[in-house]
Write a protein that holds these residues in place. Structure first.
Motif, PDB file in Angstrom:
ATOM      1  N   LEU A   1      -5.424   9.183  -2.760  1.00  0.00           N
ATOM      2  CA  LEU A   1      -4.448   8.183  -3.177  1.00  0.00           C
ATOM      3  C   LEU A   1      -4.680   6.845  -2.491  1.00  0.00           C
ATOM      4  O   LEU A   1      -4.263   5.817  -2.981  1.00  0.00           O
ATOM      5  N   ALA A   2      -5.347   6.853  -1.353  1.00  0.00           N
ATOM      6  CA  ALA A   2      -5.554   5.625  -0.599  1.00  0.00           C
ATOM      7  C   ALA A   2      -6.820   4.891  -1.020  1.00  0.00           C
ATOM      8  O   ALA A   2      -7.113   3.823  -0.522  1.00  0.00           O
TER       9      ALA A   2
ATOM     10  N   TRP B   1      -4.961   1.716  -4.192  1.00  0.00           N
ATOM     11  CA  TRP B   1      -4.143   2.758  -4.832  1.00  0.00           C
ATOM     12  C   TRP B   1      -4.366   4.052  -4.119  1.00  0.00           C
ATOM     13  O   TRP B   1      -5.333   4.542  -3.842  1.00  0.00           O
TER      14      TRP B   1
ATOM     15  N   SER C   1       0.847  -1.197   0.000  1.00  0.00           N
ATOM     16  CA  SER C   1       0.000   0.000   0.000  1.00  0.00           C
ATOM     17  C   SER C   1       0.876   1.238   0.000  1.00  0.00           C
ATOM     18  O   SER C   1       2.094   1.165   0.167  1.00  0.00           O
ATOM     19  N   ASN C   2       0.261   2.379  -0.146  1.00  0.00           N
ATOM     20  CA  ASN C   2       1.003   3.642  -0.113  1.00  0.00           C
ATOM     21  C   ASN C   2       1.690   3.822   1.229  1.00  0.00           C
ATOM     22  O   ASN C   2       2.801   4.319   1.292  1.00  0.00           O
ATOM     23  N   GLU C   3       1.019   3.438   2.319  1.00  0.00           N
ATOM     24  CA  GLU C   3       1.608   3.579   3.643  1.00  0.00           C
ATOM     25  C   GLU C   3       2.858   2.709   3.767  1.00  0.00           C
ATOM     26  O   GLU C   3       3.882   3.148   4.268  1.00  0.00           O
TER      27      GLU C   3
ATOM     28  N   LEU D   1       2.653   8.419   2.308  1.00  0.00           N
ATOM     29  CA  LEU D   1       2.418   8.941   0.965  1.00  0.00           C
ATOM     30  C   LEU D   1       0.969   9.339   0.732  1.00  0.00           C
ATOM     31  O   LEU D   1       0.658   9.993  -0.249  1.00  0.00           O
ATOM     32  N   THR D   2       0.059   8.976   1.621  1.00  0.00           N
ATOM     33  CA  THR D   2      -1.342   9.364   1.468  1.00  0.00           C
ATOM     34  C   THR D   2      -1.652  10.632   2.229  1.00  0.00           C
ATOM     35  O   THR D   2      -2.739  11.157   2.132  1.00  0.00           O
TER      36      THR D   2
END
Length: 111
Positions: free
Chosen positions: A98-99, A111, A79-81, A91-92
């Motif tokens: 984005l999450a 995403w 994941s973004n995290e 990153l979110t």
């Protein structure tokens, strides 16, 4: 009569010209931003399709349990995290969008 008087007032005419110029400027900016958004969405869709192909190739390879394939799959499903943990960033944080999930599409996670 009063309408005619207002339309010939130089101060009002000047303000109308300024507002018309501002409106045109904002319309041009909106067109530019909309075109940029469409280009970004197109690029996102392209790379998502590439990731789906990589995922399918990994799942259908001769040895899906190999360390290399497992590593690739781990990256694909991160994941973004998780991706930001290496650098100590979420990153979110800047864009909650984005999450979001992919809207129910099969394959790659969120995403």
């Amino acid at each position: 009569p009063s309408r005619r008087k207002a339309s010939t007032n130089p101060k009002i005419k000047s303000e109308m010209v300024k507002l018309a110029e501002k409106n045109e400027s904002l319309e041009n900016e909106l067109k530019r931003i909309s075109a940029t958004a469409r280009a970004i969405e197109s690029e996102r869709d392209f790379y998502f399709k590439v990731l789906l192909k990589v995922e399918t190739a990994c799942k259908n390879c001769e040895d899906p349990s190999s360390p290399t394939i497992k590593g690739i799959m781990e990256i694909l499903y991160s994941s973004n995290e998780e991706a930001g943990k290496d650098k100590g960033v979420d990153l979110t944080e800047e864009d909650p969008g984005l999450a979001k999930s992919t809207g129910g599409e099969e394959g790659i996670g969120t995403w």
